[in-house]
Enzyme design. Structure first.
Site, PDB file in Angstrom:
ATOM      1  N   HIS A 187       0.965  -1.519  -0.671  1.00 29.10           N
ATOM      2  CA  HIS A 187       0.137   0.089  -0.033  1.00 29.10           C
ATOM      3  C   HIS A 187       0.360   1.482   0.251  1.00 29.10           C
ATOM      4  O   HIS A 187       0.855   2.386  -1.014  1.00 29.10           O
ATOM      5  CB  HIS A 187      -1.316   0.018   1.296  1.00 29.10           C
ATOM      6  CG  HIS A 187      -2.044  -0.733   0.956  1.00 29.10           C
ATOM      7  ND1 HIS A 187      -1.753  -2.259   1.488  1.00 29.10           N
ATOM      8  CD2 HIS A 187      -3.316  -0.690   1.360  1.00 29.10           C
ATOM      9  CE1 HIS A 187      -3.093  -2.799   1.246  1.00 29.10           C
ATOM     10  NE2 HIS A 187      -4.056  -2.498   1.308  1.00 29.10           N
ATOM     11  N   ASP A 259      -4.119  -5.248  -8.347  1.00 26.60           N
ATOM     12  CA  ASP A 259      -3.913  -4.592  -7.012  1.00 26.60           C
ATOM     13  C   ASP A 259      -4.489  -3.692  -7.375  1.00 26.60           C
ATOM     14  O   ASP A 259      -3.937  -2.602  -8.371  1.00 26.60           O
ATOM     15  CB  ASP A 259      -3.176  -5.276  -6.441  1.00 26.60           C
ATOM     16  CG  ASP A 259      -3.570  -5.069  -4.658  1.00 26.60           C
ATOM     17  OD1 ASP A 259      -5.025  -4.361  -4.720  1.00 26.60           O
ATOM     18  OD2 ASP A 259      -2.729  -5.372  -3.987  1.00 26.60           O
TER      19      ASP A 259
END
Length: 390
Positions: A187, A259
């Site tokens: 992330h 993702d």
């Protein structure tokens, strides 16, 4: 919708995108965006989910803007990744369920989560996690990964996926090729995993090989594997990983999704528009962009420009658009919106079933721990009381 390589419309380009947004209800601005882009799907997070009825209506309103059946997506694994926690209650994590060693409970985990998804209007859950629970990634993955043994991971995932199917919800294996050896959170940063392909094939990639027929979608991670690619290109942008290994070597035939392309792990390698183009060029089918409208538009515009200028890329786009639309046609029954808004009685039942399942997992775990402790005590007593050989 028929697609020819040299006739890719703006509407076709939208079928390469799954998009997120901030609202809890349909707004004129977001309605206009959906109508213009015609994305393949939308994804909701806790920020979008206030009540079951509101969530169902929001997803229904999204579908009204889109001409094709919509992937209505959520990340719902249980444990720390649980978007329904505040509206239905907490779901046990994958690791907690796996600790029971009961395959029936693995399947029930998928079924409970699937029923909750379906009732609120979702048809695609980005779960289960197939990353292996190695010590290196413990601080990052925590209870999301179930085992360092790939075959045990497959056992849990196979049952979880079967549970989702009973609720008419699609699952998605993630995060290919595997984050089990990653020490950084993608992330925010780019995990660099120094592991040779031979070892990856024997460990991290084994769940994808064994489940390739069961997985309708696979999500590609933003991690780099220099011993495989000889550079630090994230797997999500790598033709070697997506086309050569996942498609050709493993033999996977269904949909491939990135993702979230807003994550630091990929933006450190390429700006959002370039990342979207490179994911599709590498062999991906769907670009996941979870938050910012400007990023969604940048990705859409970059894909459109590359399609217009590059005949080879246009053919690559046509292949993915055909695959997405064919999948939607084949899965029309699953993608159909739930007919009625969730009632107070149905929500109460979902909440009660979830709580009872959580209690069942807690009690099974306690019983297992007590049994192990009792066996250990008995062994210690025998060791101390057994006559020693001279």
């Amino acid at each position: 919708m028929k697609v020819r390589p040299n006739h890719i419309s703006k509407q076709n380009i939208g079928q390469l995108l799954i998009v997120g947004f901030d609202a809890t209800e349909m707004t004129p601005r977001f309605s206009s965006l959906l109508t213009r882009l015609q994305p393949a799907g939308v994804i909701l997070f806790a920020r979008n989910i206030k009540t079951p009825e509101q969530t169902w209506r929001l997803l229904r309103d999204c579908q009204k803007c889109i001409a094709t059946p919509l992937f209505t997506c959520v990340d719902l694994e249980g444990g720390q990744v649980d978007r329904f926690r505040d509206v239905l209650g907490p779901a046990p994590s994958a690791a907690e369920v796996f600790a029971t060693s009961d395959r029936k409970l693995f399947r029930k985990h998928g079924q409970i989560i699937g029923e909750n998804c379906r009732a609120l209007g979702f048809n695609l859950d980005f779960a289960p996690v197939l990353d292996l629970a190695f010590e290196a990634s413990r601080s990052v993955m925590s209870s999301r990964a179930v085992s360092a043994n790939p075959r045990e991971t497959v056992t849990y995932a196979r049952e979880f996926l079967a549970g989702l199917r009973t609720a008419s919800v699609l699952g998605c294996g993630k995060h290919f090729p595997g984050l089990g050896e990653g020490t950084l959170d993608s992330h925010h940063d780019l995990p660099v995993i120094e592991k040779p392909l031979k070892k990856l094939l024997a460990e991290d990639l084994l769940p994808y090989r064994l489940l390739r027929a069961s997985l309708k979608l696979i999500m590609i991670s933003h991690a780099a594997y220099p011993q495989v690619t000889h550079d630090r290109t994230p797997a999500s942008l790598s033709k070697l990983w997506i086309t050569d290994i996942l498609r050709k070597r493993i033999g996977y035939r269904n949909l491939i999704v990135s993702d979230d392309l807003e994550m630091g792990g990929v933006l450190s390698a390429a700006p959002i528009g370039e990342a979207a183009v490179e994911h599709i060029r590498a062999g991906g089918d769907l670009c996941l962009i979870c938050h910012r409208e400007d990023y969604v538009l940048q990705a859409y515009d970059a894909l459109s420009r590359a399609t217009e200028r590059d005949p080879q890329f246009s053919r690559r786009v046509a292949d993915s658009v055909r695959r997405v639309l064919a999948f939607k046609n084949k899965s029309a029954k699953v993608l159909r919106t739930t007919a009625t808004t969730p009632s107070a009685a149905s929500v109460d039942k979902l909440t009660r079933n979830l709580w009872q399942f959580g209690e069942q997992i807690r009690l099974e775990t306690l019983a297992r721990a007590e049994n192990i402790a009792a066996k250990s005590t008995r062994w210690e007593i025998r060791r101390k009381t057994s006559p020693r050989r001279p």
